[in-house]
Design a protein around this motif. Structure first.
Motif, PDB file in Angstrom:
ATOM      1  N   SER A 144       2.082  29.816 -77.892  1.00  0.00           N
ATOM      2  CA  SER A 144       2.676  28.840 -79.269  1.00  0.00           C
ATOM      3  C   SER A 144       3.478  28.940 -78.261  1.00  0.00           C
ATOM      4  CB  SER A 144       2.898  29.041 -79.988  1.00  0.00           C
ATOM      5  OG  SER A 144       2.984  29.966 -80.311  1.00  0.00           O
ATOM      6  N   LEU A 150       3.146  20.765 -72.874  1.00  0.00           N
ATOM      7  CA  LEU A 150       1.724  21.446 -73.074  1.00  0.00           C
ATOM      8  C   LEU A 150       0.644  21.354 -73.977  1.00  0.00           C
ATOM      9  CD1 LEU A 150       4.527  24.001 -72.560  1.00  0.00           C
ATOM     10  CD2 LEU A 150       3.206  23.428 -70.648  1.00  0.00           C
ATOM     11  N   PRO A 151       0.208  20.569 -74.176  1.00  0.00           N
ATOM     12  CA  PRO A 151      -0.353  19.974 -75.476  1.00  0.00           C
ATOM     13  C   PRO A 151      -1.685  20.671 -75.705  1.00  0.00           C
ATOM     14  CG  PRO A 151      -1.582  18.553 -73.252  1.00  0.00           C
ATOM     15  CD  PRO A 151       0.023  19.130 -72.724  1.00  0.00           C
ATOM     16  N   SER A 152      -2.210  22.084 -74.301  1.00  0.00           N
ATOM     17  CA  SER A 152      -2.954  22.910 -75.002  1.00  0.00           C
ATOM     18  C   SER A 152      -1.846  23.865 -75.933  1.00  0.00           C
ATOM     19  CB  SER A 152      -3.664  23.730 -73.449  1.00  0.00           C
ATOM     20  OG  SER A 152      -2.710  23.798 -73.301  1.00  0.00           O
ATOM     21  N   GLN A 153      -0.873  23.953 -76.125  1.00  0.00           N
ATOM     22  CA  GLN A 153      -0.314  25.080 -76.728  1.00  0.00           C
ATOM     23  C   GLN A 153       0.189  24.580 -77.824  1.00  0.00           C
ATOM     24  OE1 GLN A 153       2.779  26.773 -74.872  1.00  0.00           O
ATOM     25  NE2 GLN A 153       1.784  26.624 -72.143  1.00  0.00           N
ATOM     26  N   THR A 154       0.293  25.838 -78.954  1.00  0.00           N
ATOM     27  CA  THR A 154       0.754  25.146 -80.715  1.00  0.00           C
ATOM     28  C   THR A 154       2.153  24.968 -79.812  1.00  0.00           C
ATOM     29  OG1 THR A 154      -1.571  26.304 -81.679  1.00  0.00           O
ATOM     30  CG2 THR A 154       0.629  25.614 -82.358  1.00  0.00           C
ATOM     31  N   THR A 155       2.548  23.647 -80.788  1.00  0.00           N
ATOM     32  CA  THR A 155       3.833  23.458 -81.161  1.00  0.00           C
ATOM     33  C   THR A 155       5.011  24.796 -81.905  1.00  0.00           C
ATOM     34  OG1 THR A 155       4.434  22.609 -78.446  1.00  0.00           O
ATOM     35  CG2 THR A 155       6.682  22.201 -80.174  1.00  0.00           C
TER      36      THR A 155
END
Length: 105
Positions: A2, A23-28
């Motif tokens: 994340s 980075l849509p596959s990661q949590t922000t």
């Protein structure tokens, strides 16, 4: 994995937006210490008078300005923009209010 952005001002909000987009596959996650987002940008209204506390305009010039305009368009905020041209009286007149005193610039 994340991503963490500290601060919900304009820079922090922009960073979080672009991280989430890139980075849509990661949590922000965005952490802000106050109860509102926007950082120094704040508008209040008292007795039908609008007080802009910090920047009241942007001057989109160069690559950074083009990026700002692209972001405004991407977020579908064009209808929120009020253009003020450099020859407009609004671009030339400013009033500062501090500690009960007002000063015209």
């Amino acid at each position: 994995m994340s991503n963490l952005v500290i601060g919900g001002g304009l820079s922090g909000l922009s960073a979080a937006y672009y991280l989430a987009k890139t980075l849509p596959s990661q949590t922000t996650r965005l952490i802000e210490s106050s109860q509102r987002l926007g950082g120094w940008i704040k508008t209040t209204k008292e007795n039908n008078i609008i007080f802009e506390q910090a920047a009241r305009t942007i001057r989109p010039r160069g690559e950074a300005g083009a990026n700002t305009l692209d972001l405004i368009e991407e977020l579908d905020l064009e209808d929120e923009i009020v253009p003020i041209f450099s020859d407009s009286p609004a671009a030339k007149n400013r009033m500062l209010y501090c500690d009960g005193y007002s000063v015209r610039d």
